[in-house]
Design an enzyme around this catalytic site. Structure first.
Site, mmCIF file in Angstrom:
data_model
loop_
_atom_site.group_PDB
_atom_site.id
_atom_site.type_symbol
_atom_site.label_atom_id
_atom_site.label_comp_id
_atom_site.label_asym_id
_atom_site.label_seq_id
_atom_site.Cartn_x
_atom_site.Cartn_y
_atom_site.Cartn_z
ATOM 1 N N HIS A 1 24.630 22.459 21.860
ATOM 2 C CA HIS A 1 25.110 23.548 22.704
ATOM 3 C C HIS A 1 26.071 22.987 23.725
ATOM 4 O O HIS A 1 25.880 21.874 24.208
ATOM 5 C CB HIS A 1 23.939 24.242 23.424
ATOM 6 C CG HIS A 1 24.316 25.592 23.931
ATOM 7 N ND1 HIS A 1 24.932 25.772 25.139
ATOM 8 C CD2 HIS A 1 24.186 26.807 23.364
ATOM 9 C CE1 HIS A 1 25.161 27.065 25.294
ATOM 10 N NE2 HIS A 1 24.727 27.713 24.239
ATOM 11 N N ASP B 1 19.896 30.009 17.895
ATOM 12 C CA ASP B 1 20.296 30.560 16.596
ATOM 13 C C ASP B 1 19.538 29.942 15.440
ATOM 14 O O ASP B 1 19.431 30.535 14.365
ATOM 15 C CB ASP B 1 21.797 30.366 16.384
ATOM 16 C CG ASP B 1 22.577 31.285 17.289
ATOM 17 O OD1 ASP B 1 22.047 32.353 17.623
ATOM 18 O OD2 ASP B 1 23.699 30.937 17.668
HETATM 19 N N1 CMC Z 1 25.784 18.484 14.275
HETATM 20 C C1 CMC Z 1 26.191 17.187 14.310
HETATM 21 N N2 CMC Z 1 26.837 16.610 15.352
HETATM 22 C C2 CMC Z 1 27.097 17.413 16.407
HETATM 23 C C3 CMC Z 1 26.711 18.755 16.452
HETATM 24 C C4 CMC Z 1 26.034 19.298 15.341
HETATM 25 N N3 CMC Z 1 25.637 20.569 15.323
HETATM 26 N N4 CMC Z 1 27.102 19.289 17.627
HETATM 27 C C5 CMC Z 1 27.714 18.311 18.315
HETATM 28 N N5 CMC Z 1 27.713 17.173 17.580
HETATM 29 C C6 CMC Z 1 28.208 15.851 18.002
HETATM 30 C C7 CMC Z 1 29.725 15.769 17.972
HETATM 31 O O1 CMC Z 1 30.206 15.305 16.712
HETATM 32 C C8 CMC Z 1 29.998 14.799 19.091
HETATM 33 O O2 CMC Z 1 29.712 13.498 18.617
HETATM 34 P P1 CMC Z 1 30.570 12.227 19.181
HETATM 35 O O3 CMC Z 1 30.278 12.180 20.651
HETATM 36 O O4 CMC Z 1 30.055 11.057 18.424
HETATM 37 O O5 CMC Z 1 32.009 12.555 18.890
HETATM 38 C C9 CMC Z 1 28.936 15.139 20.132
HETATM 39 O O6 CMC Z 1 27.835 15.696 19.373
HETATM 40 C C10 CMC Z 1 29.383 16.151 21.191
HETATM 41 O O7 CMC Z 1 29.934 17.271 20.501
HETATM 42 P P2 CMC Z 1 31.004 18.281 21.127
HETATM 43 O O8 CMC Z 1 31.749 18.930 20.004
HETATM 44 O O9 CMC Z 1 31.799 17.595 22.192
HETATM 45 O O10 CMC Z 1 30.056 19.312 21.818
HETATM 46 P P3 CMC Z 1 30.473 20.751 22.323
HETATM 47 O O11 CMC Z 1 29.727 20.980 23.574
HETATM 48 O O12 CMC Z 1 31.948 20.920 22.382
HETATM 49 O O13 CMC Z 1 29.961 21.701 21.148
HETATM 50 C C11 CMC Z 1 28.801 23.317 19.904
HETATM 51 C C12 CMC Z 1 28.941 22.609 21.255
HETATM 52 C C13 CMC Z 1 27.726 24.404 20.036
HETATM 53 C C14 CMC Z 1 30.128 23.990 19.526
HETATM 54 C C15 CMC Z 1 28.400 22.266 18.836
HETATM 55 O O14 CMC Z 1 27.192 21.623 19.199
HETATM 56 C C16 CMC Z 1 28.273 22.879 17.447
HETATM 57 O O15 CMC Z 1 29.283 23.042 16.746
HETATM 58 N N6 CMC Z 1 27.021 23.261 17.022
HETATM 59 C C17 CMC Z 1 26.814 23.931 15.762
HETATM 60 C C18 CMC Z 1 27.134 25.398 15.926
HETATM 61 C C19 CMC Z 1 26.058 26.151 16.682
HETATM 62 O O16 CMC Z 1 24.875 26.022 16.381
HETATM 63 N N7 CMC Z 1 26.499 26.990 17.632
HETATM 64 C C20 CMC Z 1 25.602 27.899 18.367
HETATM 65 C C21 CMC Z 1 25.538 27.643 19.821
HETATM 66 S S1 CMC Z 1 24.181 28.557 20.550
HETATM 67 C C22 CMC Z 1 24.636 30.208 20.437
HETATM 68 C C23 CMC Z 1 25.706 30.604 21.395
HETATM 69 O O17 CMC Z 1 25.470 30.538 22.604
HETATM 70 O O18 CMC Z 1 26.774 31.008 20.917
#
Ligand code: CMC
Length: 432
Positions: A309, A367
């Site tokens: 998240h 989710d």
């Molecule tokens: N699976 C594997 N690796 C992940 C994931 C994941 N679901 N999420 C983040 N990472 C890794 C990412 O590759 C990065 O690794 P590194 O530091 O080695 O490069 C690190 O964790 C940080 O990721 P980020 O992309 O900078 O994190 P973010 O805060 O921008 O992304 C997110 C948040 C929700 C978009 C992401 O965690 C994601 O895509 N999750 C899957 C989709 C999901 O379940 N979304 C629902 C969110 S809850 C409902 C809502 O409020 O909408």
């Protein structure tokens, strides 16, 4: 209004020193006020994804991502999920306080009496292909509401704003249930105002005219909790979209349609659908290591859907409540040994003990569990995000109303870090 600055920050560059006020909110980190920065220093700030930017002042919802805390108007989400119900939470989000018994007695029927859609809207549905995704239908139908309810589109009239708000909260279950019915070729079921909000939605989705349908109270309670847990979440992508659309003076029905469009994406509301599709794709527990390896592989865009998240770097507090509900519903329906569920539970166990996920604080989010519950209730994955949209409508409206009432509100207009071509002269086509 928290805008009483006792501290300031100095920004030094190019022989300039600019004083920037710092505000201390009631909860959360201090906020540096950069509103005058461009006028004083001729510079912009650069913050793609708004990771460090507060876009507005708000008194509705607070999240502490490190603690894993979510408050609606100061009340912890777990207390609301346990003791309250969705319409009471709607009142709280809209008006700032929990209702008294008399206020609730007035509010609930006020919402309930607006559950029907203009009859002509039934014909509007028929313009969609039968295989249209329900999100596309609800986005379209929501946008079209502005052409059915002209008498509540004047954003400058507080009474019209109120009527539009109640209408949208009341009608969204009907809009979503009809999108589902349309996609499976069944007749629309009209709302029943003798049922509570969640039961009425379940009835409109699963009843057929040919036989009686009784809503199970445990299922209805789980549905109500899903609504409560998704009702608001501060300045997330779809809420910011609603505020941005509303900042131009667009009518409320159009603004909420914009929010629905944004919610659809798999990184946001679409994650519940994507999470369950992923669990099904994994299929059996023995294939989990392959997917965990893909999630860790930097060259593979695959992510474990339902994990991680932007704000929560601790367990998502909504996920805790949702997990309890999942156990209850699955126990009731006697489907604990379902293969998708087994994959979900094993994936959760592995992810919570694997250093990759622990170091990055990637916990199962709301989710992950809501998809499991909705699947158990009998919803197809395509309905997961429409249900999220239905629940979030009240949050979008509360935030939109707060924005309209805010005297400092301006049209949202971010700036950019331009990296395109500098000035050049047009070349005629034959000389290119
Ligand atoms: N699976 C594997 N690796 C992940 C994931 C994941 N679901 N999420 C983040 N990472 C890794 C990412 O590759 C990065 O690794 P590194 O530091 O080695 O490069 C690190 O964790 C940080 O990721 P980020 O992309 O900078 O994190 P973010 O805060 O921008 O992304 C997110 C948040 C929700 C978009 C992401 O965690 C994601 O895509 N999750 C899957 C989709 C999901 O379940 N979304 C629902 C969110 S809850 C409902 C809502 O409020 O909408």
């Amino acid at each position: 209004m928290v805008l009483d600055s006792k501290k300031s920050a100095q920004l030094n560059f190019d022989d300039q020193e600019i004083d920037l006020p710092i505000f201390s909110p009631n909860l959360g980190p201090d906020v540096v006020d950069i509103r005058k920065l461009y006028a004083q220093g001729d510079v912009f700030t650069y913050d793609p994804g708004f990771t460090s930017t507060a876009s507005c002042e708000s008194a509705i919802t607070f999240i502490d991502g490190d603690k894993g805390e979510l408050l609606y108007r100061g009340y912890p989400i777990d207390q609301l999920a346990e003791k309250s119900h969705f319409l009471e939470v709607c009142y709280l989000l809209l008006y700032g306080e929990l209702p008294t018994a008399a206020q609730l007695d007035e509010f609930v029927p006020r919402v309930t009496r607006h559950t029907m859609l203009h009859e002509q809207m039934a014909y509007f549905y028929r313009g969609f292909r039968r295989d249209a995704h329900p999100m596309s239908i609800i986005c379209g139908v929501q946008g079209a509401m502005s052409s059915f309810y002209h008498d509540s589109t004047d954003i400058n009239d507080p009474w019209q704003r109120e009527v539009a708000s109640i209408r949208m909260i009341a009608k969204m279950p009907t809009v979503a249930a009809w999108a589902y019915k349309y996609s499976i070729g069944q007749p629309f079921i009209y709302p029943r105002n003798d049922l509570d909000y969640a039961s009425n939605f379940l009835h409109m989705c699963f009843a057929v005219p040919a036989e009686e349908y009784n809503v199970d109270p445990i299922v209805s309670r789980a549905m109500d909790r899903i609504f409560t847990l998704h009702a608001d979440h501060e300045q997330n992508a779809s809420t910011s979209t609603v505020r941005l659309a509303g900042s131009s003076g667009a009518n409320p029905f159009a603004c909420i349609a914009a929010g629905i469009a944004c919610l659809w994406g798999p990184a946001h509301g679409g994650a519940n659908e994507a999470a369950l599709n992923m669990l099904r794709e994994i299929g059996t527990v023995d294939r989990i290591p392959e997917y965990i390896a893909r999630a860790k592989d930097k060259d593979d865009p695959f992510r474990l859907m339902g994990f991680g998240h932007r704000v929560y770097k601790n367990f998502d507090p909504r996920a805790k409540v949702m997990k309890e509900s999942a156990d209850e519903v699955l126990g009731l329906l006697g489907i604990e040994d379902n293969p998708t569920l087994q994959v979900a539970m094993e994936l959760e166990r592995i992810a919570l003990s694997d250093p990759y996920f622990i170091e990055r604080k990637l916990y199962p989010n709301v989710d992950f569990y809501s998809g499991i519950i909705l699947d158990a209730i009998g919803f197809p994955t395509s309905m997961f995000t429409p249900i999220f949209a239905l629940a979030r409508t009240v949050g979008w409206i509360a935030q939109w109303k707060e924005m309209i009432a805010d005297p400092t509100q301006k049209i949202g207009r971010p700036r950019q870090l331009y990296t395109g071509a500098k000035h050049r002269n047009y070349t005629d086509v034959e000389n290119r």
